[in-house]
Design a protein around this motif. Structure first.
Motif, short mmCIF file in Angstrom:
data_model
loop_
_atom_site.label_atom_id
_atom_site.label_comp_id
_atom_site.label_asym_id
_atom_site.label_seq_id
_atom_site.Cartn_x
_atom_site.Cartn_y
_atom_site.Cartn_z
N ALA A 18 0.83 -1.21 0.00
CA ALA A 18 0.00 0.00 0.00
C ALA A 18 0.86 1.25 0.00
CB ALA A 18 -0.92 -0.02 1.22
N THR A 19 1.94 1.24 0.79
CA THR A 19 2.86 2.38 0.81
C THR A 19 3.53 2.56 -0.55
OG1 THR A 19 3.27 1.96 3.15
CG2 THR A 19 4.82 3.40 2.00
N TYR A 20 3.94 1.46 -1.15
CA TYR A 20 4.60 1.51 -2.46
C TYR A 20 3.67 2.10 -3.52
CZ TYR A 20 6.16 -0.31 -6.97
OH TYR A 20 6.51 -0.43 -8.29
N ARG A 21 2.38 1.68 -3.52
CA ARG A 21 1.44 2.18 -4.52
C ARG A 21 1.24 3.68 -4.37
NH1 ARG A 21 -1.54 -2.45 -3.14
NH2 ARG A 21 -3.04 -1.16 -2.00
N ARG A 22 1.34 4.18 -3.15
CA ARG A 22 1.18 5.62 -2.92
C ARG A 22 2.41 6.40 -3.42
NH1 ARG A 22 -2.15 8.39 0.29
NH2 ARG A 22 -3.97 7.33 1.16
N LEU A 23 3.59 5.87 -3.18
CA LEU A 23 4.81 6.62 -3.47
C LEU A 23 5.32 6.43 -4.88
CD1 LEU A 23 6.75 6.03 -0.12
CD2 LEU A 23 5.35 8.00 -0.77
N ALA A 64 4.12 1.03 -10.22
CA ALA A 64 4.93 -0.13 -10.63
C ALA A 64 5.74 0.10 -11.89
CB ALA A 64 4.02 -1.35 -10.80
N PRO A 65 5.23 0.78 -12.93
CA PRO A 65 6.04 0.94 -14.16
C PRO A 65 7.34 1.69 -13.95
CG PRO A 65 3.73 1.37 -14.61
CD PRO A 65 3.86 1.24 -13.12
N LEU A 66 7.44 2.54 -12.90
CA LEU A 66 8.68 3.27 -12.68
C LEU A 66 9.82 2.34 -12.32
CD1 LEU A 66 7.48 6.44 -10.73
CD2 LEU A 66 8.08 6.22 -13.14
N VAL A 67 9.52 1.23 -11.65
CA VAL A 67 10.57 0.28 -11.27
C VAL A 67 11.03 -0.50 -12.48
CG1 VAL A 67 11.13 -1.71 -9.85
CG2 VAL A 67 9.70 0.13 -8.93
N MET A 83 13.01 -7.97 -20.72
CA MET A 83 13.09 -8.09 -19.27
C MET A 83 12.02 -7.23 -18.59
SD MET A 83 14.63 -9.57 -16.76
CE MET A 83 16.17 -10.17 -17.50
N ALA A 84 11.80 -6.03 -19.10
CA ALA A 84 10.77 -5.16 -18.54
C ALA A 84 9.40 -5.80 -18.65
CB ALA A 84 10.79 -3.80 -19.23
N ASP A 85 9.12 -6.39 -19.81
CA ASP A 85 7.83 -7.05 -19.98
C ASP A 85 7.66 -8.22 -19.03
OD1 ASP A 85 7.25 -5.26 -21.96
OD2 ASP A 85 7.88 -6.60 -23.60
N LEU A 130 5.15 -9.26 -12.45
CA LEU A 130 5.65 -9.56 -11.11
C LEU A 130 5.54 -8.33 -10.20
CD1 LEU A 130 7.04 -11.42 -9.07
CD2 LEU A 130 9.24 -10.70 -10.03
N ALA A 131 5.95 -7.17 -10.74
CA ALA A 131 5.87 -5.94 -9.94
C ALA A 131 4.43 -5.60 -9.59
CB ALA A 131 6.53 -4.79 -10.70
N ARG A 132 3.54 -5.77 -10.56
CA ARG A 132 2.13 -5.47 -10.29
C ARG A 132 1.55 -6.43 -9.27
NH1 ARG A 132 -0.07 -1.70 -13.40
NH2 ARG A 132 0.96 -1.09 -15.35
N GLY A 133 1.96 -7.71 -9.34
CA GLY A 133 1.48 -8.67 -8.35
C GLY A 133 1.98 -8.36 -6.96
N LEU A 134 3.25 -7.95 -6.86
CA LEU A 134 3.80 -7.59 -5.54
C LEU A 134 3.15 -6.32 -5.00
CD1 LEU A 134 7.60 -8.30 -6.13
CD2 LEU A 134 5.99 -9.66 -4.75
N ALA A 135 2.78 -5.42 -5.89
CA ALA A 135 2.18 -4.16 -5.44
C ALA A 135 0.70 -4.28 -5.14
CB ALA A 135 2.40 -3.08 -6.51
#
Length: 430
Positions: free
Chosen positions: A73-78, A81-84, A93-95, A100-105
Motif C-alpha cells: 500500500a505504501t509503495y502504490r502511494r509513493l 509499478a512501471p517506474l521500477v 526483461m521489462a515485460d 511480477l511488480a504489479r502482483g507484488l504491489a
C-alpha cells in the motif's frame, strides 16, 4: 359442509407435515451431532501436541501477509509499478518483470473469513481441549467433542434458518425479474404502467379491506408472459407480483378472482408455513450443495478422487436422503392442498367461482404456449405461481418423470382438477 371438509383436510395435512418435519430435523440434528462429535473428539485426541505449532505458523503467515499488504500500500502511494521496471533497459526483461511488480504491489488475500476462523479456531479448541482433559478428569475427548458438535450443528442450523427468513426478498426479486417489474429508480419508468399498477393496487386494497386484512404491495411488470404470484411471510410486508400480460389476458372478473386467490395465500401465511416445514429438506439440499462445492475444490486443487472427501460422512447422508424424500412428499401434498384452500378463499371474497375457473383455464393455456426460456428457467419460484410452469417433454421416461415431478413432488394440483372443483361450487352458487 364442503368448507368444513376442506378445513379438516388442511389441518390434517399440516399436522402430518409438521410431525414429519419435526422428526426430520431431530434425525438430522442427531446424525450431524454424532458426526461432528466424533470428528472433534478425534481431532482433540490426536493432534493437541501440534496445536501450538499450527498456531505459530498461522501467526507467522498473518504477520507476513500484514507486512506485505502494508508495504505494498505504501509503495502504490509513493511509486507506481512501471517506474521500477521502466528502469530496466531491455524491453523483454521489462515485460517479464511488469506482471511480477504489479502482483507484488497488489497482494490478494487468499484466506476467507471462514478459512481464517477454522485455521485459528481449530488449533485453539484443540489446545484448550487438551488442557481441559488434563485438568478436569470428568472431561473426556468424547464429552468435549459432543459439546463442540452440538455447538457447530446449532450454529449451522441457526444460520440456515436466518438465510431462509432473509431469502424472502430474494424470492420477490426473482419473481419480479420474471415479470419484468421496473426498478424503483428506473429512469425510463412508464407512467402508463404505474397507472395500471395503481388500478390493480386499488382492487387489492378493496379485497383486503373486505377480508379485514393488511393490503400487500402490488408490483406490476412489463412482461407479456402472464405472471401472478404472492410472496411474503407476513401479510403487512407481503407483495403480489403480476404482469401486464396477465392483466391484458384476463377479464375484469377473472383478474379480480386471481387477485383474491393470491390475497388468500398472503392471509393464510402460506409462504411462512411452507418455508418452516421445508427446513429439513432445505438443510439436506444445503448439505449436498456444500458437498459438491467441496468436491469441486478437491478436484481442482489436489486432483484427488472427490468421492473420498466431503464435509459430511456417509452415514449422515444416508440419514439425510430418506428425510429429504419423506419431507418433500409431505410438503408437496400440503402445498397442493393449500391451492384448493386459496381457491376457496378467493370464492369467499368474490362470490364468483366461475370467474376463477375461467381464469385458471386461460392462464394454464397461455403458460403452456410460452417458450421454455421464459418460464422453465425460474423453477425456484414455481411454488409461488397460481398455475404450474409448462412441462418440458423428455425423450425417455417422460411419463415417469412427469408423475414424479408433478404428482408426487409437484407444488400445484392439476389445473383440470381445480377447475372441475370450481365448476361444482359454481353449480352450488346457482
Amino acid at each position: 359442509m364442503a368448507l368444513d371438509r376442506l378445513t379438516l383436510g388442511l389441518w390434517i395435512r399440516m399436522l402430518v407435515a409438521g410431525v414429519v418435519a419435526g422428526v426430520g430435523m431431530v434425525v438430522l440434528f442427531v446424525a450431524e451431532v454424532a458426526f461432528a462429535a466424533l470428528m472433534a473428539a478425534v481431532f482433540i485426541e490426536a493432534i493437541p501436541e501440534f496445536a501450538l505449532i499450527i498456531l505459530g505458523l498461522v501467526a507467522v503467515v498473518a504477520v507476513t501477509l500484514g507486512l506485505w499488504i502494508t508495504v505494498a500500500a505504501t509503495y502504490r502511494r509513493l511509486m507506481p509499478a512501471p517506474l521500477v521496471v521502466g528502469r530496466v533497459s531491455h524491453d523483454g526483461m521489462a515485460d517479464a518483470l511488469e506482471p511480477l511488480a504489479r502482483g507484488l504491489a497488489n497482494p490478494t488475500v487468499p484466506v476467507t473469513r471462514r478459512g481464517l476462523a477454522i485455521a485459528v479456531g481449530g488449533p485453539v479448541l484443540a489446545f484448550a481441549g487438551y488442557l481441559a482433559i488434563d485438568l478436569l478428569p470428568v472431561v473426556t475427548p468424547f464429552v468435549l467433542g459432543f459439546v463442540v458438535g452440538v455447538g457447530l450443528v446449532c450454529y449451522g442450523t441457526g444460520r440456515l434458518v436466518y438465510e431462509e427468513v432473509t431469502a424472502d426478498g430474494a424470492v420477490r426479486d426473482d419473481i419480479a425479474e420474471t415479470a419484468r417489474v421496473p426498478a424503483s429508480d428506473d429512469a425510463d419508468s412508464d407512467d402508463e404502467l404505474e397507472a395500471e399498477r395503481r388500478a390493480v393496487q386499488a382492487r387489492v386494497d378493496r379485497l383486503a379491506a373486505q377480508a379485514d386484512a393488511p393490503s400487500p404491495t402490488v408490483l406490476l411488470g412489463r412482461s407479456s408472459v402472464p405472471v401472478a404470484a404472492s410472496v411474503g411471510y407476513r401479510p403487512a410486508t407481503s407483495s403480489i407480483v403480476v404482469s401486464r400480460g396477465l392483466v391484458d389476458r384476463l377479464s375484469e372478473r377473472e383478474l379480480e378472482a386471481v387477485l383474491a386467490h393470491e390475497l388468500a395465500h398472503v392471509i393464510n401465511r402460506d409462504a411462512a408455513v411452507l418455508t418452516a416445514l421445508s427446513l429439513p429438506a432445505t438443510k439436506v439440499e444445503a448439505m449436498f450443495a456444500e458437498g459438491e462445492q467441496h468436491e469441486d475444490a478437491q478436484e481442482q486443487e489436489t486432483n484427488t478422487d472427490p468421492s473420498t472427501a466431503g464435509p459430511h460422512s456417509g452415514f449422515v447422508l444416508v440419514a439425510a436422503v430418506p428425510v429429504f424424500l419423506v419431507t418433500s412428499l409431505a410438503i408437496a401434498s400440503l402445498a397442493r392442498y393449500r391451492e384448493y384452500v386459496a381457491d376457496r378463499g378467493a370464492i369467499a371474497l368474490t362470490g364468483d367461482p366461475a370467474a376463477l375457473a375461467s381464469a385458471l383455464e386461460t392462464l394454464d393455456r397461455d403458460v403452456t404456449r410460452q417458450p421454455g426460456r421464459d418460464l422453465r428457467g425460474h423453477g425456484s419460484t414455481a411454488a409461488f405461481s397460481i398455475v404450474p410452469p409448462p412441462w418440458e417433454e423428455h425423450r425417455f421416461f417422460d411419463r415417469t418423470r412427469r408423475f414424479v415431478r408433478r404428482r408426487l413432488f409437484g407444488t400445484h394440483p392439476r389445473t383440470e382438477r381445480r377447475v372441475r372443483r370450481l365448476r361444482e361450487v359454481t353449480r352450488e352458487y346457482e
